[in-house]
Write a protein that holds these residues in place. Structure first.
Motif, PDB file in Angstrom:
ATOM      1  N   ALA A 201       0.828  -1.214   0.000  1.00  0.00           N
ATOM      2  CA  ALA A 201       0.000   0.000   0.000  1.00  0.00           C
ATOM      3  C   ALA A 201       0.854   1.253   0.000  1.00  0.00           C
ATOM      4  O   ALA A 201       0.399   2.339  -0.389  1.00  0.00           O
ATOM      5  CB  ALA A 201      -0.932   0.002   1.208  1.00  0.00           C
ATOM      6  N   ASN A 202       2.109   1.113   0.411  1.00  0.00           N
ATOM      7  CA  ASN A 202       3.004   2.273   0.427  1.00  0.00           C
ATOM      8  C   ASN A 202       3.224   2.844  -0.969  1.00  0.00           C
ATOM      9  O   ASN A 202       3.600   4.014  -1.103  1.00  0.00           O
ATOM     10  CB  ASN A 202       4.347   1.905   1.058  1.00  0.00           C
ATOM     11  CG  ASN A 202       5.059   3.111   1.625  1.00  0.00           C
ATOM     12  OD1 ASN A 202       4.466   3.907   2.353  1.00  0.00           O
ATOM     13  ND2 ASN A 202       6.325   3.281   1.282  1.00  0.00           N
ATOM     14  N   VAL A 203       3.010   2.044  -2.002  1.00  0.00           N
ATOM     15  CA  VAL A 203       3.089   2.581  -3.364  1.00  0.00           C
ATOM     16  C   VAL A 203       2.122   3.755  -3.522  1.00  0.00           C
ATOM     17  O   VAL A 203       2.506   4.844  -3.982  1.00  0.00           O
ATOM     18  CB  VAL A 203       2.765   1.496  -4.418  1.00  0.00           C
ATOM     19  CG1 VAL A 203       2.553   2.120  -5.791  1.00  0.00           C
ATOM     20  CG2 VAL A 203       3.883   0.465  -4.494  1.00  0.00           C
ATOM     21  N   ALA A 204       0.880   3.523  -3.152  1.00  0.00           N
ATOM     22  CA  ALA A 204      -0.129   4.570  -3.306  1.00  0.00           C
ATOM     23  C   ALA A 204       0.068   5.702  -2.309  1.00  0.00           C
ATOM     24  O   ALA A 204      -0.099   6.882  -2.645  1.00  0.00           O
ATOM     25  CB  ALA A 204      -1.528   3.973  -3.141  1.00  0.00           C
ATOM     26  N   LEU A 205       0.440   5.354  -1.079  1.00  0.00           N
ATOM     27  CA  LEU A 205       0.523   6.361  -0.024  1.00  0.00           C
ATOM     28  C   LEU A 205       1.784   7.218  -0.134  1.00  0.00           C
ATOM     29  O   LEU A 205       1.730   8.434   0.086  1.00  0.00           O
ATOM     30  CB  LEU A 205       0.443   5.681   1.340  1.00  0.00           C
ATOM     31  CG  LEU A 205      -0.828   4.866   1.591  1.00  0.00           C
ATOM     32  CD1 LEU A 205      -0.777   4.198   2.956  1.00  0.00           C
ATOM     33  CD2 LEU A 205      -2.073   5.739   1.453  1.00  0.00           C
ATOM     34  N   PHE A 206       2.914   6.593  -0.467  1.00  0.00           N
ATOM     35  CA  PHE A 206       4.149   7.363  -0.557  1.00  0.00           C
ATOM     36  C   PHE A 206       4.061   8.470  -1.608  1.00  0.00           C
ATOM     37  O   PHE A 206       4.410   9.630  -1.341  1.00  0.00           O
ATOM     38  CB  PHE A 206       5.345   6.466  -0.882  1.00  0.00           C
ATOM     39  CG  PHE A 206       6.541   7.243  -1.365  1.00  0.00           C
ATOM     40  CD1 PHE A 206       7.296   8.013  -0.493  1.00  0.00           C
ATOM     41  CD2 PHE A 206       6.879   7.259  -2.723  1.00  0.00           C
ATOM     42  CE1 PHE A 206       8.376   8.766  -0.947  1.00  0.00           C
ATOM     43  CE2 PHE A 206       7.945   8.013  -3.183  1.00  0.00           C
ATOM     44  CZ  PHE A 206       8.698   8.760  -2.288  1.00  0.00           C
ATOM     45  N   LEU A 227      -3.722   4.866  -6.800  1.00  0.00           N
ATOM     46  CA  LEU A 227      -4.282   3.518  -6.729  1.00  0.00           C
ATOM     47  C   LEU A 227      -4.179   2.757  -8.053  1.00  0.00           C
ATOM     48  O   LEU A 227      -4.023   1.526  -8.037  1.00  0.00           O
ATOM     49  CB  LEU A 227      -5.724   3.564  -6.236  1.00  0.00           C
ATOM     50  CG  LEU A 227      -5.852   3.759  -4.724  1.00  0.00           C
ATOM     51  CD1 LEU A 227      -7.309   3.960  -4.315  1.00  0.00           C
ATOM     52  CD2 LEU A 227      -5.255   2.564  -3.971  1.00  0.00           C
ATOM     53  N   PRO A 228      -4.239   3.414  -9.225  1.00  0.00           N
ATOM     54  CA  PRO A 228      -3.987   2.664 -10.461  1.00  0.00           C
ATOM     55  C   PRO A 228      -2.597   2.033 -10.486  1.00  0.00           C
ATOM     56  O   PRO A 228      -2.417   0.943 -11.058  1.00  0.00           O
ATOM     57  CB  PRO A 228      -4.138   3.728 -11.555  1.00  0.00           C
ATOM     58  CG  PRO A 228      -5.090   4.722 -10.970  1.00  0.00           C
ATOM     59  CD  PRO A 228      -4.721   4.783  -9.520  1.00  0.00           C
ATOM     60  N   ASN A 229      -1.636   2.671  -9.854  1.00  0.00           N
ATOM     61  CA  ASN A 229      -0.286   2.105  -9.792  1.00  0.00           C
ATOM     62  C   ASN A 229      -0.224   0.936  -8.826  1.00  0.00           C
ATOM     63  O   ASN A 229       0.449  -0.073  -9.086  1.00  0.00           O
ATOM     64  CB  ASN A 229       0.712   3.188  -9.384  1.00  0.00           C
ATOM     65  CG  ASN A 229       0.674   4.378 -10.323  1.00  0.00           C
ATOM     66  OD1 ASN A 229       0.032   5.390 -10.021  1.00  0.00           O
ATOM     67  ND2 ASN A 229       1.315   4.264 -11.474  1.00  0.00           N
TER      68      ASN A 229
END
Length: 431
Positions: A201-206, A227-229
């Motif tokens: 989830a850090n992908v979206a949050l970072f 979120l698409p990423n």
């Protein structure tokens, strides 16, 4: 008589001058260091650090280690004493809020100049640099380079999401011939789901945090812009593995064993897996690497690993000046000297400093290499999650529905769990 008086006056002036020179040339009072340590597991090595520094410089260093889970209480008690710590830990924004007034501003200091990255720095609301990281952990996608080579690829060919996707899909398509698959299982039971509802989830949050200039407190809402990423990389995991997506909810898989036994090339996890992979499974450290979460974000070819810490040094601004100076000198010695850096590598693995000694953990060394090569650190924005367990449970539930029947409609549920779930939990916690 006048002659005698003149001689006496000259002698008195000479003596006064000598005493004045002696006073001005008296050595400054030597300071000392008192480090209140946060990590019980490092106590024995840090006692060695203190002894080595004393032997080399003559300066006293006292290391006191708080019992596990009692650091805040211990720090509060020690700060009330007549000889409080000169070096202590301020490891998150909440600690900055509590202890920021006691922190020396580290901007422009000798220790700041030795950092290899400023990603772990913590500031107060006025921009004072309250504390700086001295150790960290990292996570990303672990790669078996030997299997990757058997599939006809090298790790240098993986530079972004497009290249990772092409290689993973080719390996998966040839998995029966190769004898191994691209990704390990992505089980969503309690023993494994944290890797995805937390770390992935850090992908979206970072990236959302980065767009906002870096979160320093939990935001009331998030947009879900990235979120698409997140979906890109999740789809890659579940569609290029030996395990059907609709079987992931019940879990029961052992991704570590799958990777350790050579059944897959890629395995999402962190530096803490190194000992198990090289010990329990006998993997060759030279065959292991860790790559960032490539997810199709522009500029991600300059991404580093997901790195974070609660191990951040602060100097007590209320200590005597000689003790502040002694503490600064000690810190610089730890991160620049051969003895200091070797001992810190022994207990902490990796430190974010230019002269860091190599550790035996290749994942931490690679995190340092990304830093030194100018890559940005994907900091732990997931640490700001409101009501973290409840929020993650909602995300896991939505991801399970998507995995069971992937569609735009079921993915909408994941987006709702992320965005609306965040807002709901924040509001509930801040009534």
């Amino acid at each position: 008589m006048k002659k005698v008086l003149t001689i006496m006056l000259v002698a008195l002036i000479a003596l006064t001058t000598v005493f004045a020179q002696g006073a001005s040339e008296a050595p400054a009072k030597q300071g000392s260091v008192y480090w209140l340590n946060f990590k019980p597991e490092s106590d024995s090595v840090l006692q060695e650090v203190a002894k080595a520094y004393k032997a080399e410089t003559g300066v006293d260093v006292k290391v006191v280690t708080a019992a596990s889970g009692t650091y805040n209480e211990t720090l509060t008690a020690e700060m009330d004493k007549s000889n409080p710590p000169t070096l202590f830990v301020v490891g998150n924004q909440g600690a900055v809020d509590s202890w920021g007034d006691f922190c020396l501003d580290l901007r422009g200091t000798a220790i700041e100049a030795e950092l290899s990255t400023d990603a772990y720095n913590l500031y107060d609301k006025n921009g004072k640099l309250c504390s700086i990281g001295y150790t960290y952990e990292c996570f990303g996608i672990i790669v078996n380079k030997a299997l990757l080579a058997k599939a006809g690829y090298s790790i240098d060919q993986i530079k972004d999401f497009a290249s990772l996707k092409a290689i993973a899909e080719d390996i998966h398509a040839r998995s029966k011939t190769l004898g191994f698959d691209a990704f390990t299982s992505s089980g969503m039971d309690g023993s494994s789901s944290w890797r995805f509802s937390g770390h992935l989830a850090n992908v979206a949050l970072f990236y959302e945090s980065r767009d906002a200039g870096g979160w320093t407190a939990t935001p009331a809402t998030i947009s879900g812009k990235y979120l698409p990423n997140f979906k890109n990389i999740w789809d890659l995991y579940i569609n290029n593995s030996a395990y059907a997506p609709n079987s992931l909810a019940t879990g029961g898989y052992d991704a570590e064993a799958e990777f350790g036994k050579g059944q897959a090339v890629f395995y999402q996890n962190g530096n803490w897996e190194f000992d198990a992979l090289t010990g329990k499974y006998g993997m060759n450290p030279a065959d292991l690497a860790m790559i960032p979460f490539y997810a199709g974000v522009p500029g991600e070819e300059k991404a580093g690993l997901n790195c974070g810490t609660e191990g951040c040094w602060a100097i007590n601004a209320e200590a005597a000046q000689e003790d502040i100076d002694a503490t600064m000198d000690f810190m610089v010695w730890m991160v620049t000297s051969e003895t200091g850096t070797k001992l810190l590598a022994q207990t902490f693995g990796a430190i974010p400093y230019k002269k860091a000694a190599p550790s035996n953990n290749v994942f931490l060394d690679q995190a340092n290499e990304y830093n030194k090569n100018g890559c940005y650190v994907m900091t732990w924005a997931f640490n700001y999650t409101p009501a973290v367990d409840d929020w993650r449970a909602g995300v896991v539930s939505a991801m399970n529905q998507y995995d069971n029947a992937p569609s735009d409609a079921t993915w909408k549920g994941v987006e709702t769990a992320f965005v609306q779930g965040w807002a709901n939990h924040y509001a509930k916690n801040n009534q």
